[in-house]
Design a protein around this motif. Structure first.
Motif, PDB file in Angstrom:
ATOM      1  N   HIS A 174       0.853  -1.185   0.000  1.00  0.00           N
ATOM      2  CA  HIS A 174       0.000   0.000   0.000  1.00  0.00           C
ATOM      3  C   HIS A 174       0.894   1.242   0.000  1.00  0.00           C
ATOM      4  O   HIS A 174       2.029   1.204   0.473  1.00  0.00           O
ATOM      5  N   PHE A 175       0.355   2.335  -0.509  1.00  0.00           N
ATOM      6  CA  PHE A 175       1.124   3.579  -0.537  1.00  0.00           C
ATOM      7  C   PHE A 175       0.939   4.360   0.765  1.00  0.00           C
ATOM      8  O   PHE A 175      -0.166   4.416   1.321  1.00  0.00           O
ATOM      9  N   SER A 176       2.033   4.958   1.217  1.00  0.00           N
ATOM     10  CA  SER A 176       1.964   5.876   2.357  1.00  0.00           C
ATOM     11  C   SER A 176       2.781   7.117   2.007  1.00  0.00           C
ATOM     12  O   SER A 176       3.682   7.064   1.164  1.00  0.00           O
ATOM     13  N   THR A 177       2.450   8.246   2.634  1.00  0.00           N
ATOM     14  CA  THR A 177       3.156   9.490   2.321  1.00  0.00           C
ATOM     15  C   THR A 177       3.051  10.478   3.480  1.00  0.00           C
ATOM     16  O   THR A 177       2.160  10.353   4.335  1.00  0.00           O
ATOM     17  N   ASN A 178       3.968  11.444   3.501  1.00  0.00           N
ATOM     18  CA  ASN A 178       3.841  12.544   4.462  1.00  0.00           C
ATOM     19  C   ASN A 178       3.523  13.843   3.738  1.00  0.00           C
ATOM     20  O   ASN A 178       3.650  14.923   4.301  1.00  0.00           O
ATOM     21  N   LYS A 179       3.119  13.723   2.492  1.00  0.00           N
ATOM     22  CA  LYS A 179       2.658  14.875   1.712  1.00  0.00           C
ATOM     23  C   LYS A 179       1.187  14.651   1.332  1.00  0.00           C
ATOM     24  O   LYS A 179       0.428  14.101   2.105  1.00  0.00           O
ATOM     25  N   LYS A 180       0.815  15.049   0.140  1.00  0.00           N
ATOM     26  CA  LYS A 180      -0.561  14.874  -0.298  1.00  0.00           C
ATOM     27  C   LYS A 180      -0.925  13.387  -0.321  1.00  0.00           C
ATOM     28  O   LYS A 180      -0.176  12.574  -0.863  1.00  0.00           O
ATOM     29  N   PRO A 181      -2.072  12.995   0.272  1.00  0.00           N
ATOM     30  CA  PRO A 181      -2.464  11.587   0.247  1.00  0.00           C
ATOM     31  C   PRO A 181      -2.533  11.042  -1.183  1.00  0.00           C
ATOM     32  O   PRO A 181      -3.039  11.716  -2.090  1.00  0.00           O
ATOM     33  N   ILE A 182      -2.007   9.837  -1.384  1.00  0.00           N
ATOM     34  CA  ILE A 182      -2.000   9.218  -2.719  1.00  0.00           C
ATOM     35  C   ILE A 182      -3.236   8.333  -2.834  1.00  0.00           C
ATOM     36  O   ILE A 182      -3.211   7.150  -2.500  1.00  0.00           O
ATOM     37  N   ILE A 183      -4.321   8.929  -3.300  1.00  0.00           N
ATOM     38  CA  ILE A 183      -5.586   8.194  -3.409  1.00  0.00           C
ATOM     39  C   ILE A 183      -5.832   7.751  -4.850  1.00  0.00           C
ATOM     40  O   ILE A 183      -6.301   6.645  -5.105  1.00  0.00           O
ATOM     41  N   VAL A 184      -5.518   8.616  -5.784  1.00  0.00           N
ATOM     42  CA  VAL A 184      -5.568   8.269  -7.209  1.00  0.00           C
ATOM     43  C   VAL A 184      -4.171   8.530  -7.791  1.00  0.00           C
ATOM     44  O   VAL A 184      -3.357   9.243  -7.191  1.00  0.00           O
TER      45      VAL A 184
END
Length: 357
Positions: A174-184
């Motif tokens: 799964h993707f994780s980030t500390n910036k803009k959520p990666i939804i698409v």
């Protein structure tokens, strides 16, 4: 004259008896010698010799992989009555996965379970495991692993001088980030994304506009924490047990790819191991493999619940689940880049996996 003849006759009899005795003794010595020789040959490897197995891996002992390594060590010792002594070194304490192949070749490390991407430089077909949205679910995945395709890939690793044994799970990524959520897909544009070394993962990352950064697993936490990278892809076990969630603001449950491991053994160690211990080794590993796969699936729901609890209590983490429409958008983007993988893994191999039911 008669007396002389009797003496000669007696001497002849003595000589014949002596020769017979010597012959008997010689035969006996020869038989004993052969027996001793055979015994020595059969006992070149003492039945009480202890074989030490250094098992190096890079994840924490609390992961399914870490627990399975400990179970294997325990069962190998029990089944062999102590003749197999397995020493487990988790969390890259002994060596990381980038150097473990060299150490296994040298027999400084006897056993490891590197992630699939680590095999791609020596067996290009191993890139197949990184193809996004190729595996439908765990049932489909294990049919691939335990069938013709899995055997083919293991044989290619064995050709490179390693003994390839069992596949272990880590789970879907799964993707994780500390910036803009990666939804698409377009949400990832411009983000520096940590990936494992893999040409397919590079193409996948570029396809969504992110910037691929190859970083060793042991450095991922600090890289996310300091902003060397913004985002990453991991199964829930890594996200939770390695505490990546502490340095990420969102996780999106994309299940876009798969992360697994192949258990390998030093060829030199394996050649020196007696056949009876090889059988015990495989038996203990089979138990550990079944446990590891079950533990991975069981942990998924527990880990997700733990992450959700943390998100709710801390207010520092958001967890997103894809809608069918959002998942379709991801699949369309990823399936469109499959032709780029044909010269790496082959179109036939991709098709064969897709056709497995």
């Amino acid at each position: 004259m008669k007396k002389v003849i009797n003496i000669c006759s007696s001497m002849s009899s003595f000589l014949i008896i002596s020769l017979c005795v010597l012959s008997f003794v010689a035969c006996g010595d020869n038989k004993d010698s052969k027996t001793k020789q055979n015994a020595t040959s059969q006992n070149d490897t003492p039945s009480d010799k202890v074989y030490v197995v250094k098992f190096a891996h890079v994840v924490s002992s609390g992961t399914p992989k870490g627990k399975a390594a400990e179970l294997f060590a325990k069962r190998a010792g029990e089944l062999s009555n102590g003749r197999l002594k397995v020493e487990v070194f988790p969390s890259a304490q002994l060596v990381d996965d980038d150097k473990v192949f060299t150490e296994i070749k040298r027999n400084n490390v006897q056993m490891a379970a590197p992630s699939f991407s680590k095999f791609t430089p020596i067996v290009k077909e191993f890139n197949i495991w990184d193809v996004p949205f190729l595996f439908r679910d765990n049932e489909h995945l294990h049919k691939v692993m335990d069938g013709e395709v899995g055997d083919l890939l293991k044989s290619k690793v064995t050709e490179k001088g390693f003994v390839a044994l069992d596949y272990w799970d880590s789970g879907f990524k799964h993707f994780s980030t500390n910036k803009k959520p990666i939804i698409v897909p377009h949400d990832a544009k411009g983000q520096k994304m940590r990936i494992m070394s893999s040409k397919i993962l590079e193409e996948q990352t570029k396809a969504i506009g992110a910037i691929p950064q190859v970083i060793n697993f042991g450095e991922v936490y600090s890289s996310l924490q300091t902003g060397v990278v913004d985002s990453a892809e991991n199964p829930l076990s890594n996200l939770y047990n390695s505490k990546f969630y502490e340095v990420q603001s969102s996780i999106t449950l994309t299940s876009h790819g798969y992360l697994g491991y192949l258990v390998i053994v030093s060829e030199k160690f394996w050649k020196d191991l007696p056949d009876d211990l090889k059988q015990i080794f495989k038996e203990a590993l089979h138990e550990a493999t079944l446990f590891e796969r079950e533990e991975t699936q069981r942990d998924e729901s527990i880990l997700l619940k733990n992450l959700e609890d943390y998100a709710q209590k801390s207010g520092k983490l958001r967890i997103f689940t894809l809608t069918p429409e959002q998942k379709k958008e991801w699949e369309d983007v990823m399936l469109a880049i499959y032709p780029k993988f044909y010269n790496i893994v082959g179109k036939d191999l991709i098709t064969k996996i897709q056709d497995i039911r």
